[in-house]
Scaffold this motif. Structure first.
Motif, PDB file in Angstrom:
ATOM      1  N   VAL A 111       0.882  -1.174   0.000  1.00 52.86           N
ATOM      2  CA  VAL A 111       0.000   0.000   0.000  1.00 52.86           C
ATOM      3  C   VAL A 111       0.915   1.218   0.000  1.00 52.86           C
ATOM      4  CG1 VAL A 111      -1.759   1.260   1.306  1.00 52.86           C
ATOM      5  CG2 VAL A 111      -1.781  -1.245   1.304  1.00 52.86           C
ATOM      6  N   ALA A 138      -5.976   2.298  -1.306  1.00 52.66           N
ATOM      7  CA  ALA A 138      -6.525   1.012  -0.841  1.00 52.66           C
ATOM      8  C   ALA A 138      -7.849   1.248  -0.132  1.00 52.66           C
ATOM      9  CB  ALA A 138      -5.532   0.321   0.077  1.00 52.66           C
ATOM     10  N   HIS A 165     -15.161   1.238   3.726  1.00 56.15           N
ATOM     11  CA  HIS A 165     -15.354  -0.085   3.126  1.00 56.15           C
ATOM     12  C   HIS A 165     -14.959  -1.183   4.116  1.00 56.15           C
ATOM     13  CE1 HIS A 165     -11.067   0.612   2.628  1.00 56.15           C
ATOM     14  NE2 HIS A 165     -10.906  -0.687   2.457  1.00 56.15           N
ATOM     15  N   ASP A 201     -12.911  -4.765   3.794  1.00 57.31           N
ATOM     16  CA  ASP A 201     -12.049  -5.390   2.792  1.00 57.31           C
ATOM     17  C   ASP A 201     -12.719  -6.598   2.128  1.00 57.31           C
ATOM     18  OD1 ASP A 201      -9.949  -3.616   3.098  1.00 57.31           O
ATOM     19  OD2 ASP A 201      -9.058  -4.792   4.721  1.00 57.31           O
ATOM     20  N   LEU A 244      -1.888  -4.297   8.817  1.00 56.73           N
ATOM     21  CA  LEU A 244      -1.030  -3.308   8.144  1.00 56.73           C
ATOM     22  C   LEU A 244       0.214  -3.070   8.998  1.00 56.73           C
ATOM     23  CD1 LEU A 244      -3.440  -0.457   6.933  1.00 56.73           C
ATOM     24  CD2 LEU A 244      -1.997  -1.874   5.453  1.00 56.73           C
ATOM     25  N   THR A 299      -5.897   6.605   9.387  1.00 61.03           N
ATOM     26  CA  THR A 299      -6.942   5.646   9.001  1.00 61.03           C
ATOM     27  C   THR A 299      -8.001   5.605  10.102  1.00 61.03           C
ATOM     28  OG1 THR A 299      -5.228   4.364   7.910  1.00 61.03           O
ATOM     29  CG2 THR A 299      -7.356   3.289   8.168  1.00 61.03           C
ATOM     30  N   TRP A 309      -7.102  -5.726  12.076  1.00 66.26           N
ATOM     31  CA  TRP A 309      -8.520  -5.531  12.332  1.00 66.26           C
ATOM     32  C   TRP A 309      -9.320  -6.722  11.826  1.00 66.26           C
ATOM     33  CZ3 TRP A 309      -5.761  -2.968   8.617  1.00 66.26           C
ATOM     34  CH2 TRP A 309      -6.241  -2.967   7.308  1.00 66.26           C
ATOM     35  N   HIS A 354     -13.569   0.631   7.356  1.00 69.72           N
ATOM     36  CA  HIS A 354     -12.483   1.586   7.554  1.00 69.72           C
ATOM     37  C   HIS A 354     -12.335   2.517   6.363  1.00 69.72           C
ATOM     38  CE1 HIS A 354     -10.641  -1.975   5.738  1.00 69.72           C
ATOM     39  NE2 HIS A 354      -9.709  -1.176   5.234  1.00 69.72           N
ATOM     40  N   ALA A 385      -9.277   5.290   4.650  1.00 69.37           N
ATOM     41  CA  ALA A 385      -7.929   5.868   4.665  1.00 69.37           C
ATOM     42  C   ALA A 385      -8.035   7.320   4.208  1.00 69.37           C
ATOM     43  CB  ALA A 385      -7.023   5.082   3.730  1.00 69.37           C
ATOM     44  N   ARG A 387       4.172   7.462   1.560  1.00 65.27           N
ATOM     45  CA  ARG A 387       3.467   6.557   2.486  1.00 65.27           C
ATOM     46  C   ARG A 387       3.705   5.137   2.001  1.00 65.27           C
ATOM     47  NH1 ARG A 387      -1.973   4.607   3.639  1.00 65.27           N
ATOM     48  NH2 ARG A 387      -2.592   5.054   5.801  1.00 65.27           N
ATOM     49  N   ARG A 391       0.506  -4.932   3.729  1.00 67.11           N
ATOM     50  CA  ARG A 391      -0.755  -5.467   4.256  1.00 67.11           C
ATOM     51  C   ARG A 391      -0.862  -6.951   3.975  1.00 67.11           C
ATOM     52  NH1 ARG A 391      -6.746  -3.988   2.135  1.00 67.11           N
ATOM     53  NH2 ARG A 391      -6.919  -6.158   1.508  1.00 67.11           N
TER      54      ARG A 391
HETATM   55  C1  SIN Z   1      -6.664  -0.587   3.517  1.00 63.83           C
HETATM   56  O1  SIN Z   1      -7.819  -0.222   3.297  1.00 63.83           O
HETATM   57  O2  SIN Z   1      -6.370  -1.759   3.629  1.00 63.83           O
HETATM   58  C2  SIN Z   1      -5.551   0.435   3.650  1.00 63.83           C
HETATM   59  C3  SIN Z   1      -5.852   1.459   4.660  1.00 63.83           C
HETATM   60  C4  SIN Z   1      -4.810   2.540   4.646  1.00 63.83           C
HETATM   61  O3  SIN Z   1      -4.151   2.752   3.611  1.00 63.83           O
HETATM   62  O4  SIN Z   1      -4.674   3.211   5.664  1.00 63.83           O
END
Ligand code: SIN
Length: 288
Positions: A84, A99, A104, A106, A119, A135, A256, A263, A265, A275, A279
């Protein structure tokens, strides 16, 4: 020293202290972490330094790992790691730059969505001493439990459609930067139907699965009613009362449980602010 689990004040999350994830963990430690993961949904570990193979060993304590459908962003040596990142090398993204800059859960667009994700932060942008790229996680269980009883009874029986390609199409229509799916990736991700509310397989707790990122509509409901209900549920689920905002530091590991979380981002940075996170994604089961 035995690891400690310290729940956060809000509806979701706990810090895990006195544990080195680069080392193999004892069965008892693993059991405590699984129990905490089921209970608090988000676990935060600070000051970790873990190599990819150690990250994979740790991740496998929680289940089998998935290889993400967006194979262009996989780690070159360890395909179970999704990179990511917004970093470009030779003009090409080394990882998925987006991401999930929208709420959303996952892989909720798959027939069998993932159980959880982990992560590991290696580069985190900042400006004027402020961390960027935070996040947020929402407890879909706390949100569901706060709904009026009549609404819970109503949404309990509903099903919805979830789709990755429709999400990407929407981003393209909005003019937002988007990712092109190959024909093969499109074939691997047909739209699926899941309940609006799902049950946690270990605790029996229920939470709202419909999410802004992947849910297109409620099955069998007129379009305008479906959109109104979805918007109401999304607005409710992501209220501050049910969320935790993580300010990343290099060396953080956050894991998580997708079953009862959504979640988001926050994309408030851009190159040359870099960044980079790794993951892993843990396989799950069909929502019910
Ligand atoms: C993700 O949704 O898996 C990534 C979240 C992020 O980039 O903080």
């Amino acid at each position: 020293m035995a690891l400690r689990i310290e729940p956060f004040d809000g509806a979701i999350g706990a810090a895990v202290i006195d544990v080195d994830l680069a080392q193999p963990l004892e069965a008892e430690e693993r059991e405590r972490l699984i129990e905490a993961w089921n209970r608090y949904s988000v676990l935060v570990f600070r000051d970790q330094q873990i190599a990819p193979d150690e990250f994979l060993r740790y991740s496998r304590y929680f289940g089998d790992l998935e290889v993400h459908v967006l194979e262009q962003y996989l780690h070159p040596v360890h395909p179970e790691i999704l990179v990511v990142s917004n970093i470009l090398e030779y003009g090409r993204n080394i990882g998925i730059p987006d991401a999930g800059h929208y709420w959303h859960t996952d892989l909720s667009y798959l027939d069998v969505p993932s159980r959880g994700s982990i992560l590991y932060a290696m580069e985190i942008p900042e400006a004027d001493g402020e961390t960027l790229g935070n996040t947020l996680w929402a407890s879909t269980a706390a949100a569901y439990e706060a709904l009026p009883e009549a609404t819970r009874a109503w949404v309990d029986g509903l099903q919805a459609e979830y789709s990755l390609s429709k999400r990407f199409q929407k981003l393209a229509d909005d003019g937002t930067k988007h990712i092109e799916l190959s024909d093969e990736q499109r074939e691997k991700t047909p739209s699926v139907t899941h309940p609006v509310v799902r049950t946690h397989p270990a605790t029996g707790r229920r939470g709202i699965l419909v999410n802004e990122g992947h849910t297109t509509h409620i099955v069998g409901m007129p379009e305008d009613e479906s959109q109104a209900l979805l918007q109401e549920l999304w607005d409710h689920t992501t209220k501050p009362d049910f969320t935790y905002c993580h300010e990343w530091r290099v060396g953080d590991v956050v894991m998580w449980d997708n079953t009862l979380t959504q979640h988001l981002a926050i994309c408030d940075y851009a190159l040359p602010q870099r960044r980079l996170l790794h993951r892993t994604t843990i396989t799950g089961e069909r929502p019910y």
